[in-house]
Design a protein around this motif. Structure first.
Motif, short mmCIF file in Angstrom:
data_model
loop_
_atom_site.label_atom_id
_atom_site.label_comp_id
_atom_site.label_asym_id
_atom_site.label_seq_id
_atom_site.Cartn_x
_atom_site.Cartn_y
_atom_site.Cartn_z
N CYS A 83 0.49 -21.83 46.32
CA CYS A 83 0.54 -23.30 46.37
C CYS A 83 1.94 -23.78 45.93
CB CYS A 83 -0.55 -23.93 45.51
SG CYS A 83 -0.18 -23.99 43.75
N CYS A 138 -1.03 -16.80 43.88
CA CYS A 138 -1.22 -18.14 44.44
C CYS A 138 0.08 -18.58 45.14
CB CYS A 138 -1.57 -19.14 43.34
SG CYS A 138 -1.92 -20.78 44.01
N CYS A 181 2.80 -23.43 42.12
CA CYS A 181 3.06 -22.07 41.65
C CYS A 181 4.39 -21.54 42.20
CB CYS A 181 1.90 -21.15 42.03
SG CYS A 181 0.42 -21.55 41.08
ZN LIG Z 1 -1.09 -22.33 42.54
#
Ligand SMILES: [Zn+2]
Ligand SMILES: [Zn+2]
Ligand SMILES: [Zn+2]
Length: 276
Positions: A21, A19, A24
């Motif tokens: 994002c 991930c 993260c």
């Molecule tokens: Zn994430």
């Protein structure tokens, strides 16, 4: 009494693999309190572990835990059980193929044991470990308790599930450990005036956290948890089982603590300690 929250994450802890994002990325970069592993509690004063997520080996090493006498399971779900092989990692001497210490006592409800066998981990693995004297299995009934010196651990069944949560007591000190499966909760007299409720961070009815995830609605919202806390005069609340889909950075969760100051709300981090 001393307990350690070994893992503050849930089914998809932060950081989530692959991930990109911002949450993260931040967690990968800063590590420490920003990096969550699967849900697990260690009662240091009794050498008792509650649940074995996938990362349990790393958690025990990180906290320098040198002895586990017993493991209690809350329910069969993978985020709470997939690290079960820790039993042989702790207790098997691979030079001699013999147990290093006395069998680890493993406590679970019979219904949850059958669900574990049906969906995830065959009962034959427990049979194998028992034949090797690595562990000893015990079926716990609702409201049954087990004593470890001054510490008493009582299993309590949820109203709508055969999963257990645990009431950990030492004298008049009480901690309620309710990490998952909070489909329905009921105010019981024995939970009154607990010092801590360590509980699944579910979703906010009002505040828009996680409302876009329909599966969340099978669990009670935070508002109901706080009503439960108020009705039972529980002194402190620690939210655990914090997932990537909660879409909140560590700092954003810290801000929520200020909003719910009245209830002494804290968001857990891995390695968080409670002394009572
Ligand atoms: Zn994430
Ligand atoms: Zn869970
Ligand atoms: Zn669960």
């Amino acid at each position: 009494m001393e307990v350690t929250i070994l893992g503050s994450g849930g089914i998809e802890s932060v950081p989530k693999p692959c991930c990109t994002c911002k949450r993260c990325k931040e967690s990968t970069k800063k590590k420490g309190k920003f990096f969550r592993t699967g849900p697990s509690l260690f009662i240091n004063s009794a050498n008792v572990l509650i649940d074995t997520p996938e990362e349990i080996r790393i958690q025990l090493i990180r906290e320098k835990i040198s002895k586990v006498d017993a493991i209690f399971y809350t329910h069969w779900h993978p985020d709470h059980t997939m690290g079960i092989r820790i039993i042989e990692q702790i207790n098997k001497d691979c030079h001699t193929d013999k147990p290093k210490n006395k069998p680890i006592d493993v406590y679970i409800s019979k219904d949850q044991f059958n669900l574990l066998d049906k969906f995830l981990i065959r009962k034959e693995l427990f049979d194998l470990y028992e034949s090797q004297k690595l562990m000893k299995k015990h079926f716990l009934k609702d409201s049954e308790s087990v004593k470890f010196g001054k510490i008493e651990i009582e299993a309590i069944k949820f109203p709508k599930s055969s999963a257990y949560y645990y009431l950990i007591k030492e004298g008049n000190k009480k901690i309620i450990y309710m990490p998952c499966e909070i489909e329905k909760i009921k105010e019981l007299n024995k939970l009154k005036n607990a010092d801590y409720l360590i509980v699944h961070f579910s979703w906010f009815q009002e505040k828009g956290i996680c409302v876009e995830f329909p599966w969340r609605f099978s669990e009670v919202p935070v508002e109901r948890i706080l009503e439960f806390v108020n009705n039972l005069s529980i002194k402190n609340v620690i939210f655990i089982h914090i997932d990537e889909c909660h879409d909140k950075t560590y700092d954003e969760l810290k801000n929520q603590e200020k909003k719910y100051k009245k209830f002494n709300v804290k968001f857990a981090f891995d390695g968080m300690k409670i002394y009572l």
